[in-house]
Design a protein around this motif. Structure first.
Motif, PDB file in Angstrom:
ATOM      1  N   LEU A  11     -45.858 -20.603  27.284  1.00 27.40           N
ATOM      2  CA  LEU A  11     -44.891 -20.080  26.324  1.00 27.40           C
ATOM      3  C   LEU A  11     -45.390 -18.846  25.581  1.00 27.40           C
ATOM      4  CD1 LEU A  11     -43.713 -23.519  24.917  1.00 27.40           C
ATOM      5  CD2 LEU A  11     -42.613 -22.121  26.663  1.00 27.40           C
ATOM      6  N   VAL A  12     -46.597 -18.417  25.851  1.00 28.04           N
ATOM      7  CA  VAL A  12     -47.149 -17.200  25.251  1.00 28.04           C
ATOM      8  C   VAL A  12     -46.986 -16.073  26.267  1.00 28.04           C
ATOM      9  CG1 VAL A  12     -49.240 -16.104  24.350  1.00 28.04           C
ATOM     10  CG2 VAL A  12     -48.831 -18.532  23.933  1.00 28.04           C
ATOM     11  N   GLY A  13     -46.596 -14.902  25.816  1.00 33.62           N
ATOM     12  CA  GLY A  13     -46.433 -13.775  26.723  1.00 33.62           C
ATOM     13  C   GLY A  13     -47.722 -13.422  27.441  1.00 33.62           C
ATOM     14  N   LYS A  14     -47.604 -13.137  28.736  1.00 31.16           N
ATOM     15  CA  LYS A  14     -48.783 -12.796  29.548  1.00 31.16           C
ATOM     16  C   LYS A  14     -49.539 -11.610  28.991  1.00 31.16           C
ATOM     17  CE  LYS A  14     -46.154 -13.369  33.454  1.00 31.16           C
ATOM     18  NZ  LYS A  14     -45.808 -13.144  34.843  1.00 31.16           N
ATOM     19  N   GLU A  15     -48.824 -10.682  28.382  1.00 34.67           N
ATOM     20  CA  GLU A  15     -49.467  -9.480  27.867  1.00 34.67           C
ATOM     21  C   GLU A  15     -50.409  -9.778  26.700  1.00 34.67           C
ATOM     22  OE1 GLU A  15     -45.837 -10.300  25.578  1.00 34.67           O
ATOM     23  OE2 GLU A  15     -46.170 -10.113  27.733  1.00 34.67           O
ATOM     24  N   LYS A  16     -50.268 -10.942  26.087  1.00 36.18           N
ATOM     25  CA  LYS A  16     -51.133 -11.317  24.968  1.00 36.18           C
ATOM     26  C   LYS A  16     -52.371 -12.089  25.410  1.00 36.18           C
ATOM     27  CE  LYS A  16     -47.518 -11.440  21.499  1.00 36.18           C
ATOM     28  NZ  LYS A  16     -46.948 -12.188  20.383  1.00 36.18           N
ATOM     29  N   LEU A  17     -52.431 -12.438  26.692  1.00 38.08           N
ATOM     30  CA  LEU A  17     -53.514 -13.275  27.210  1.00 38.08           C
ATOM     31  C   LEU A  17     -54.395 -12.501  28.178  1.00 38.08           C
ATOM     32  CD1 LEU A  17     -51.349 -16.393  28.130  1.00 38.08           C
ATOM     33  CD2 LEU A  17     -52.767 -16.126  26.089  1.00 38.08           C
ATOM     34  N   THR A  18     -55.653 -12.896  28.235  1.00 38.42           N
ATOM     35  CA  THR A  18     -56.505 -12.396  29.307  1.00 38.42           C
ATOM     36  C   THR A  18     -56.095 -13.132  30.583  1.00 38.42           C
ATOM     37  OG1 THR A  18     -58.230 -14.078  29.046  1.00 38.42           O
ATOM     38  CG2 THR A  18     -58.432 -12.068  27.691  1.00 38.42           C
ATOM     39  N   ASP A  19     -56.516 -12.621  31.718  1.00 43.68           N
ATOM     40  CA  ASP A  19     -56.215 -13.302  32.985  1.00 43.68           C
ATOM     41  C   ASP A  19     -56.760 -14.723  32.975  1.00 43.68           C
ATOM     42  OD1 ASP A  19     -55.077 -10.925  33.811  1.00 43.68           O
ATOM     43  OD2 ASP A  19     -56.752 -10.360  35.101  1.00 43.68           O
ATOM     44  N   SER A  20     -57.991 -14.882  32.493  1.00 47.50           N
ATOM     45  CA  SER A  20     -58.621 -16.209  32.470  1.00 47.50           C
ATOM     46  C   SER A  20     -57.871 -17.165  31.555  1.00 47.50           C
ATOM     47  CB  SER A  20     -60.088 -16.094  32.039  1.00 47.50           C
ATOM     48  OG  SER A  20     -60.813 -15.375  33.001  1.00 47.50           O
ATOM     49  N   GLU A  21     -57.450 -16.686  30.392  1.00 42.46           N
ATOM     50  CA  GLU A  21     -56.688 -17.543  29.474  1.00 42.46           C
ATOM     51  C   GLU A  21     -55.381 -17.984  30.109  1.00 42.46           C
ATOM     52  OE1 GLU A  21     -58.199 -15.648  25.203  1.00 42.46           O
ATOM     53  OE2 GLU A  21     -56.394 -14.860  26.178  1.00 42.46           O
ATOM     54  N   GLY A  22     -54.702 -17.062  30.771  1.00 45.67           N
ATOM     55  CA  GLY A  22     -53.451 -17.407  31.452  1.00 45.67           C
ATOM     56  C   GLY A  22     -53.655 -18.455  32.528  1.00 45.67           C
ATOM     57  N   LEU A  23     -54.696 -18.293  33.323  1.00 44.35           N
ATOM     58  CA  LEU A  23     -54.984 -19.269  34.375  1.00 44.35           C
ATOM     59  C   LEU A  23     -55.295 -20.634  33.777  1.00 44.35           C
ATOM     60  CD1 LEU A  23     -57.162 -17.047  36.728  1.00 44.35           C
ATOM     61  CD2 LEU A  23     -54.837 -17.854  37.160  1.00 44.35           C
ATOM     62  N   LEU A  24     -56.105 -20.656  32.724  1.00 36.27           N
ATOM     63  CA  LEU A  24     -56.446 -21.921  32.087  1.00 36.27           C
ATOM     64  C   LEU A  24     -55.216 -22.611  31.505  1.00 36.27           C
ATOM     65  CD1 LEU A  24     -59.783 -20.923  30.325  1.00 36.27           C
ATOM     66  CD2 LEU A  24     -59.527 -22.560  32.202  1.00 36.27           C
ATOM     67  N   LEU A  25     -54.328 -21.851  30.890  1.00 32.39           N
ATOM     68  CA  LEU A  25     -53.118 -22.446  30.324  1.00 32.39           C
ATOM     69  C   LEU A  25     -52.198 -22.984  31.412  1.00 32.39           C
ATOM     70  CD1 LEU A  25     -52.248 -20.052  27.383  1.00 32.39           C
ATOM     71  CD2 LEU A  25     -53.162 -22.370  27.254  1.00 32.39           C
ATOM     72  N   MET A  26     -52.081 -22.271  32.519  1.00 35.15           N
ATOM     73  CA  MET A  26     -51.266 -22.774  33.630  1.00 35.15           C
ATOM     74  C   MET A  26     -51.850 -24.073  34.191  1.00 35.15           C
ATOM     75  SD  MET A  26     -48.481 -21.208  34.296  1.00 35.15           S
ATOM     76  CE  MET A  26     -48.085 -21.659  35.983  1.00 35.15           C
ATOM     77  N   LEU A  27     -53.168 -24.105  34.322  1.00 37.97           N
ATOM     78  CA  LEU A  27     -53.811 -25.324  34.826  1.00 37.97           C
ATOM     79  C   LEU A  27     -53.682 -26.468  33.820  1.00 37.97           C
ATOM     80  CD1 LEU A  27     -56.922 -23.710  36.508  1.00 37.97           C
ATOM     81  CD2 LEU A  27     -54.991 -24.818  37.649  1.00 37.97           C
ATOM     82  N   LEU A  28     -53.719 -26.152  32.533  1.00 32.93           N
ATOM     83  CA  LEU A  28     -53.505 -27.173  31.508  1.00 32.93           C
ATOM     84  C   LEU A  28     -52.085 -27.733  31.607  1.00 32.93           C
ATOM     85  CD1 LEU A  28     -54.446 -28.750  28.997  1.00 32.93           C
ATOM     86  CD2 LEU A  28     -53.585 -26.839  27.619  1.00 32.93           C
ATOM     87  N   ALA A  29     -51.105 -26.860  31.768  1.00 28.86           N
ATOM     88  CA  ALA A  29     -49.719 -27.310  31.900  1.00 28.86           C
ATOM     89  C   ALA A  29     -49.552 -28.205  33.123  1.00 28.86           C
ATOM     90  CB  ALA A  29     -48.777 -26.115  31.967  1.00 28.86           C
ATOM     91  N   ALA A  30     -50.199 -27.847  34.224  1.00 23.95           N
ATOM     92  CA  ALA A  30     -50.126 -28.676  35.434  1.00 23.95           C
ATOM     93  C   ALA A  30     -50.774 -30.035  35.191  1.00 23.95           C
ATOM     94  CB  ALA A  30     -50.806 -27.966  36.601  1.00 23.95           C
ATOM     95  N   TRP A  31     -51.909 -30.044  34.509  1.00 28.76           N
ATOM     96  CA  TRP A  31     -52.618 -31.293  34.212  1.00 28.76           C
ATOM     97  C   TRP A  31     -51.754 -32.192  33.330  1.00 28.76           C
ATOM     98  CZ3 TRP A  31     -54.610 -33.742  29.877  1.00 28.76           C
ATOM     99  CH2 TRP A  31     -55.496 -34.777  30.122  1.00 28.76           C
ATOM    100  N   VAL A  32     -51.191 -31.618  32.264  1.00 27.49           N
ATOM    101  CA  VAL A  32     -50.346 -32.395  31.353  1.00 27.49           C
ATOM    102  C   VAL A  32     -49.117 -32.917  32.106  1.00 27.49           C
ATOM    103  CG1 VAL A  32     -48.842 -32.223  29.317  1.00 27.49           C
ATOM    104  CG2 VAL A  32     -51.145 -31.252  29.250  1.00 27.49           C
TER     105      VAL A  32
END
Length: 105
Positions: A11-32
């Motif tokens: 839910l956070v814009g990609k432009e506000k995240l580093t690539d690594s942060e975006g990947l981690l958040l996507m993996l967190l969403a998948a885990w949840v």
């Protein structure tokens, strides 16, 4: 992060995240989503991550390699996907999410 019918959502814009942060958040969403029974697995494939991030496969592969070396992400054995490690979940919740929340404000 959220889990919708279309899958994991950040839910956070990609432009506000580093690539690594975006990947981690996507993996967190998948885990949840997997833990809640909304998704059929706890991991995402490289192409799914690449599609969300909107970067080349080489960049995504490099970032995933870095996250694996840091112990935050592990590669699934049979299907070539990636999931958060237990250490990755702990570090994400305790250290990285507060930083990301600050960026989102």
């Amino acid at each position: 992060v959220a889990v919708g019918e279309e899958g994991p959502v950040v839910l956070v814009g990609k432009e506000k995240l580093t690539d690594s942060e975006g990947l981690l958040l996507m993996l967190l969403a998948a885990w949840v989503g997997g833990r809640l029974g909304k998704l059929d697995r706890l991991w995402l494939g490289r192409d799914e991550l690449r599609g969300w991030l909107g970067k080349s496969g080489k960049i995504v592969g490099t970032r995933l390699g870095e996250l694996c070396r840091e112990g935050l992400v592990v590669r699934t054995e049979d299907d070539g996907g990636y999931r958060l490690s237990t250490f990755g979940i702990k570090r994400l919740v305790e250290e990285l999410l507060p930083q990301i929340r600050g960026k989102a404000s």
